[in-house]
Design an enzyme around this catalytic site. Structure first.
Site, mmCIF file in Angstrom:
data_model
loop_
_atom_site.group_PDB
_atom_site.id
_atom_site.type_symbol
_atom_site.label_atom_id
_atom_site.label_comp_id
_atom_site.label_asym_id
_atom_site.label_seq_id
_atom_site.Cartn_x
_atom_site.Cartn_y
_atom_site.Cartn_z
ATOM 1 N N ASP A 1 0.800 -1.240 0.000
ATOM 2 C CA ASP A 1 0.000 0.000 0.000
ATOM 3 C C ASP A 1 0.826 1.280 0.000
ATOM 4 O O ASP A 1 0.380 2.309 0.517
ATOM 5 C CB ASP A 1 -0.973 0.021 1.194
ATOM 6 C CG ASP A 1 -2.034 -1.064 1.090
ATOM 7 O OD1 ASP A 1 -2.391 -1.437 -0.039
ATOM 8 O OD2 ASP A 1 -2.488 -1.537 2.147
ATOM 9 N N GLY B 1 1.633 2.510 -2.910
ATOM 10 C CA GLY B 1 1.179 3.124 -4.153
ATOM 11 C C GLY B 1 1.885 2.650 -5.408
ATOM 12 O O GLY B 1 1.941 3.377 -6.397
ATOM 13 N N LYS B 2 2.366 1.417 -5.401
ATOM 14 C CA LYS B 2 3.065 0.893 -6.580
ATOM 15 C C LYS B 2 2.172 0.902 -7.824
ATOM 16 O O LYS B 2 2.609 1.280 -8.911
ATOM 17 C CB LYS B 2 3.540 -0.548 -6.335
ATOM 18 C CG LYS B 2 4.613 -0.714 -5.296
ATOM 19 C CD LYS B 2 5.146 -2.136 -5.277
ATOM 20 C CE LYS B 2 4.082 -3.202 -5.149
ATOM 21 N NZ LYS B 2 3.291 -3.097 -3.899
ATOM 22 N N TYR C 1 -0.546 2.691 -8.442
ATOM 23 C CA TYR C 1 -0.834 4.070 -8.834
ATOM 24 C C TYR C 1 0.331 4.653 -9.632
ATOM 25 O O TYR C 1 0.143 5.238 -10.706
ATOM 26 C CB TYR C 1 -1.095 4.893 -7.576
ATOM 27 C CG TYR C 1 -1.460 6.335 -7.818
ATOM 28 C CD1 TYR C 1 -2.711 6.676 -8.324
ATOM 29 C CD2 TYR C 1 -0.561 7.353 -7.525
ATOM 30 C CE1 TYR C 1 -3.054 8.004 -8.535
ATOM 31 C CE2 TYR C 1 -0.894 8.683 -7.730
ATOM 32 C CZ TYR C 1 -2.149 8.999 -8.236
ATOM 33 O OH TYR C 1 -2.479 10.306 -8.451
ATOM 34 N N LYS D 1 2.465 -8.295 -14.149
ATOM 35 C CA LYS D 1 2.589 -8.586 -12.726
ATOM 36 C C LYS D 1 2.470 -10.087 -12.559
ATOM 37 O O LYS D 1 1.520 -10.692 -13.066
ATOM 38 C CB LYS D 1 1.504 -7.850 -11.929
ATOM 39 C CG LYS D 1 1.636 -7.984 -10.416
ATOM 40 C CD LYS D 1 0.721 -6.989 -9.703
ATOM 41 C CE LYS D 1 0.915 -7.046 -8.198
ATOM 42 N NZ LYS D 1 0.162 -5.978 -7.497
ATOM 43 N N SER E 1 -3.087 -10.445 -5.673
ATOM 44 C CA SER E 1 -3.997 -10.918 -4.623
ATOM 45 C C SER E 1 -5.046 -9.866 -4.299
ATOM 46 O O SER E 1 -4.923 -8.699 -4.674
ATOM 47 C CB SER E 1 -3.211 -11.254 -3.355
ATOM 48 O OG SER E 1 -2.217 -12.225 -3.606
ATOM 49 N N GLY F 1 5.787 -5.432 -8.799
ATOM 50 C CA GLY F 1 5.913 -6.474 -7.801
ATOM 51 C C GLY F 1 4.674 -6.584 -6.927
ATOM 52 O O GLY F 1 3.742 -5.784 -7.020
ATOM 53 N N GLY G 1 3.455 -6.473 -3.031
ATOM 54 C CA GLY G 1 3.925 -6.085 -1.704
ATOM 55 C C GLY G 1 5.324 -5.500 -1.749
ATOM 56 O O GLY G 1 5.711 -4.829 -2.700
#
Length: 229
Positions: free
Chosen positions: A13, A15-16, A18, A38, A42, A118, A120
């Site tokens: 979270d 912001g990857k 975004y 990707k 999940s 990636g 997480g």
């Protein structure tokens, strides 16, 4: 030959997705042939017919405007909002390296620039039962350079430095850092930027504010981060 860049984060979270959407938007707006990939996704919702909606891929496609089919964006999609290794343990269909590799090379044959996101943070395990596959294994297998996405706020110095040192210990090339949720003029966040650069020797290449619809980076600088795969 296609060129690729891997987008990792200092955690979940930050912001990857975004940021990845803005990167793909910048490439497309400059007339470049760009694709998103990707390995495992999940926390996805189900359609009325029971199929899973690849949420991150849908967001990137909508923001960027790329025409790439959703089906080519991610080979492993799970419903549970947990690490992919646990999601596959709960739902089946564990990640296999050869499937991820084949999907990536398929895109390399069709597009000029592949941006791979990636799951997480950099230590996220994709599979841990049938095989031991972590993000670092994917990055090394596909010979990717990486961009680190970090939240600009409190705690980011620790997170950025630990992420960078972990990657360097595994000889993973790092192209730079990108700050998300940045507030220009905020004393702490401005200092976080300087400290992250000083402690890692990496440059913060761009800062993204809440609601930004464009990546404040010259497109030539952006494409220089991509390496041949």
């Amino acid at each position: 030959m296609a060129k690729a860049l891997f987008i990792t984060g200092t955690g979940t979270d930050v912001g990857k997705t975004y940021i990845t959407g803005l990167i793909l938007k910048k490439l497309k707006e400059n007339g470049l042939s760009a694709a998103y990939y990707k390995a495992a996704m999940s926390g996805n919702l189900r359609r009325p017919d029971g199929g899973l909606i690849p949420g991150d891929a849908c967001h990137v496609k909508k923001v960027s405007g790329i025409s790439q089919p959703l089906a080519d964006m991610c080979p492993y999609i799970y419903e549970a909002a947990v690490s992919p290794h646990l999601a596959s343990r709960l739902e089946g269909n564990p990640v296999r390296m050869e499937v991820v590799r084949q999907g990536f090379h398929k895109l390399c044959a069709q597009y000029e620039y592949i941006t791979m996101e990636g799951s997480g943070g950099i230590l996220c395990p994709l599979c841990y039962d049938e095989a031991k596959i972590q993000l670092t294994n994917i990055i090394q297998e596909l010979s990717l350079s990486c961009l680190i996405v970090a939240d600009a706020g409190l705690g980011t110095i620790n997170n950025v430095v630990l992420t960078a040192e972990y990657m360097r210990a595994r000889k993973i090339p790092i192209a730079g850092i990108l700050f998300n949720h940045f507030h220009p003029g905020n004393v702490m966040e401005e200092d976080n930027l300087r400290m992250c650069e000083s402690l890692t020797g990496l440059k913060v290449l761009a800062c993204v504010k809440e609601g930004d619809t464009d990546l404040a980076m010259d497109v030539q600088k952006l494409i220089s981060l991509y390496q041949e795969s």
